[in-house]
Design a protein around this motif. Structure first.
Motif, mmCIF file in Angstrom:
data_model
loop_
_atom_site.group_PDB
_atom_site.id
_atom_site.type_symbol
_atom_site.label_atom_id
_atom_site.label_comp_id
_atom_site.label_asym_id
_atom_site.label_seq_id
_atom_site.Cartn_x
_atom_site.Cartn_y
_atom_site.Cartn_z
ATOM 1 N N THR A 170 0.817 -1.213 0.000
ATOM 2 C CA THR A 170 0.000 0.000 0.000
ATOM 3 C C THR A 170 0.852 1.265 0.000
ATOM 4 O O THR A 170 0.334 2.358 0.169
ATOM 5 C CB THR A 170 -0.921 0.012 1.234
ATOM 6 N N MET A 171 2.171 1.114 -0.185
ATOM 7 C CA MET A 171 3.075 2.246 -0.112
ATOM 8 C C MET A 171 3.621 2.602 -1.487
ATOM 9 O O MET A 171 3.703 1.759 -2.372
ATOM 10 C CB MET A 171 4.218 1.937 0.850
ATOM 11 N N LEU A 172 4.007 3.871 -1.640
ATOM 12 C CA LEU A 172 4.564 4.320 -2.916
ATOM 13 C C LEU A 172 6.012 3.884 -3.078
ATOM 14 O O LEU A 172 6.462 3.601 -4.183
ATOM 15 C CB LEU A 172 4.480 5.853 -3.005
ATOM 16 N N GLN A 173 6.761 3.840 -1.981
ATOM 17 C CA GLN A 173 8.176 3.526 -2.056
ATOM 18 C C GLN A 173 8.501 2.354 -1.136
ATOM 19 O O GLN A 173 7.864 2.156 -0.099
ATOM 20 C CB GLN A 173 9.026 4.738 -1.660
ATOM 21 N N THR A 174 9.503 1.581 -1.518
ATOM 22 C CA THR A 174 9.955 0.449 -0.728
ATOM 23 C C THR A 174 11.398 0.680 -0.323
ATOM 24 O O THR A 174 12.196 1.217 -1.090
ATOM 25 C CB THR A 174 9.844 -0.858 -1.542
ATOM 26 N N ASP A 175 11.739 0.294 0.886
ATOM 27 C CA ASP A 175 13.111 0.419 1.377
ATOM 28 C C ASP A 175 14.061 -0.283 0.403
ATOM 29 O O ASP A 175 13.825 -1.431 0.026
ATOM 30 C CB ASP A 175 13.208 -0.216 2.769
ATOM 31 N N PRO A 176 15.140 0.368 -0.023
ATOM 32 C CA PRO A 176 16.065 -0.239 -0.999
ATOM 33 C C PRO A 176 16.769 -1.487 -0.477
ATOM 34 O O PRO A 176 17.389 -2.210 -1.260
ATOM 35 C CB PRO A 176 17.067 0.888 -1.284
ATOM 36 N N ARG A 177 16.665 -1.757 0.798
ATOM 37 C CA ARG A 177 17.292 -2.962 1.354
ATOM 38 C C ARG A 177 16.399 -4.185 1.205
ATOM 39 O O ARG A 177 16.790 -5.284 1.602
ATOM 40 C CB ARG A 177 17.613 -2.743 2.837
ATOM 41 N N ARG A 180 11.276 -7.217 -3.587
ATOM 42 C CA ARG A 180 9.840 -7.443 -3.750
ATOM 43 C C ARG A 180 9.618 -8.491 -4.839
ATOM 44 O O ARG A 180 10.183 -8.398 -5.923
ATOM 45 C CB ARG A 180 9.116 -6.159 -4.153
ATOM 46 N N ASP A 181 8.765 -9.452 -4.542
ATOM 47 C CA ASP A 181 8.414 -10.497 -5.501
ATOM 48 C C ASP A 181 6.889 -10.521 -5.611
ATOM 49 O O ASP A 181 6.196 -10.873 -4.658
ATOM 50 C CB ASP A 181 8.945 -11.852 -5.014
ATOM 51 N N THR A 296 11.616 -9.908 0.996
ATOM 52 C CA THR A 296 12.769 -10.522 1.635
ATOM 53 C C THR A 296 13.886 -9.493 1.682
ATOM 54 O O THR A 296 13.813 -8.447 1.045
ATOM 55 C CB THR A 296 13.247 -11.779 0.876
ATOM 56 N N ARG A 297 14.932 -9.780 2.440
ATOM 57 C CA ARG A 297 16.071 -8.854 2.504
ATOM 58 C C ARG A 297 16.916 -8.998 1.237
ATOM 59 O O ARG A 297 17.274 -10.116 0.851
ATOM 60 C CB ARG A 297 16.903 -9.121 3.758
ATOM 61 N N LEU A 298 17.225 -7.871 0.632
ATOM 62 C CA LEU A 298 17.938 -7.857 -0.640
ATOM 63 C C LEU A 298 19.357 -8.376 -0.473
ATOM 64 O O LEU A 298 20.067 -8.034 0.470
ATOM 65 C CB LEU A 298 17.974 -6.426 -1.198
ATOM 66 N N GLY A 299 19.768 -9.223 -1.425
ATOM 67 C CA GLY A 299 21.155 -9.650 -1.488
ATOM 68 C C GLY A 299 21.535 -10.772 -0.548
ATOM 69 O O GLY A 299 22.712 -11.146 -0.491
#
Length: 321
Positions: A170-177, A180-181, A296-299
């Motif tokens: 429901t958010m416009l932006q997602t934390d870069p860390r 998203r799947d 999930t956490r990126l990387g």
């Protein structure tokens, strides 16, 4: 697993290329401060006092002979040495956590554990079927499920208290860390009981919606912003939001017995829609499609339980779609 195999799993504990005496707890304190941007928030998320966390960081800085953080009004930011340490600390932490997980599996006879955070829309329609499928195939897999709303679940994911979060975005932006799947799209609609005065009426407008009481979900993010904007665009004041709840049972009861209107994802009330207890009002402009997403956490490499869960979630979403 024989003794030689078990000894092999212990090797990650002795290959960290750090100065002698460096404590893994110090590295985890360091990572927590980086993740949360301040000593105060890091202490709260790790369950330690700020004094204990600061002492651990100070000991680590003394061992390395360099400061790891610049402290200021905006929190704590890694220095050049801190940034250099960051990737190595994450690798060490991930390696040790993998060892701890495998050791627990060996000692308890389980097949690992997965910690899931779920929003209300995903809980029944996707997460529950996925968990049932997982446990049927891997009955010794440990599963812990935490319910909540997205702005509360994502910080827990970043703090490593959860392994996966499934919820409507429901958010416009997602934390870069975060990674998203997309699983499937869902649609927010205005819902009413089948006996509501507006049920089945054609040609409804924003003005018609103001003559009836509303109950709204909590922290709907961009969807709620756009909902209110529709009334503003029509030259109207949005409905007074006197009732708000995160309890689906509470919302259902008010809609069913109190002639309230509400704004909900379709999947969340699919049972009520199928049984004709609830209906969607046809009001032009008052529908919003949002993605149901796995975070999930990126990387970070996927554990076996996490990979199994992600596949089960995709299967459940496909079947539910």
């Amino acid at each position: 697993m024989n003794a030689n195999q078990f000894e092999g799993t212990r090797q990650p504990m002795v290959v960290f290329a750090y100065p002698a005496g460096m404590d893994i707890r110090q590295l985890r304190y360091f990572l927590a401060v980086v993740e949360h941007g301040s000593f105060t928030r890091a202490a709260a998320m790790t369950g330690r006092t700020q004094q204990a966390l600061s002492k651990g960081i100070a000991a680590l800085e003394q061992q390395l002979g360099a400061r790891l953080f610049e402290r200021g009004s905006r929190g704590a930011r890694p220095t050049a040495v801190g940034r250099l340490l960051l990737d190595h600390a994450r690798t060490a932490d991930d390696t040790l956590r993998t060892f701890e997980q495998r050791l627990q599996e060996l000692q308890t006879g389980t097949e690992g554990e997965i910690r899931i955070g779920t929003g209300p829309t995903a809980a029944g329609s996707v997460v529950a079927p996925a968990v049932l499928a997982l446990r049927a195939a891997w009955p010794r897999l440990g599963v812990r499920v935490t319910g909540g709303v997205l702005p509360e679940l994502l910080p827990a994911l970043l703090a490593r208290e959860l392994d996966v979060v499934i919820a409507l975005d429901t958010m416009l932006q997602t934390d870069p860390r975060l990674h998203r799947d997309l699983l499937v799209n869902d649609e927010y609609r205005i819902m009413a009981s089948a006996s509501h005065p507006l049920a089945g009426r054609a040609g409804l407008t924003a003005a018609d919606l103001l003559d009836h009481p509303w109950v709204m979900g909590r922290r709907l993010g961009e969807v709620q912003t756009q909902f209110r904007q529709r009334f503003t665009d029509a030259g109207l004041s949005p409905p007074a939001q006197s009732l708000e709840s995160s309890s689906l049972d509470f919302v259902r009861t008010l809609v069913r017995d109190g002639a309230y209107l509400t704004l909900l994802p379709t999947r969340l009330v699919h049972v009520e829609l199928a049984s004709r207890q609830c209906t969607r009002l046809a009001v032009p402009g008052f529908s919003w499609e949002r993605p149901l997403v796995v975070y999930t956490r990126l990387g970070e490499p996927q554990s076996d339980p996490q990979a199994r869960l992600l596949q089960a979630l995709r299967n459940a979403a496909e079947q539910a779609g």
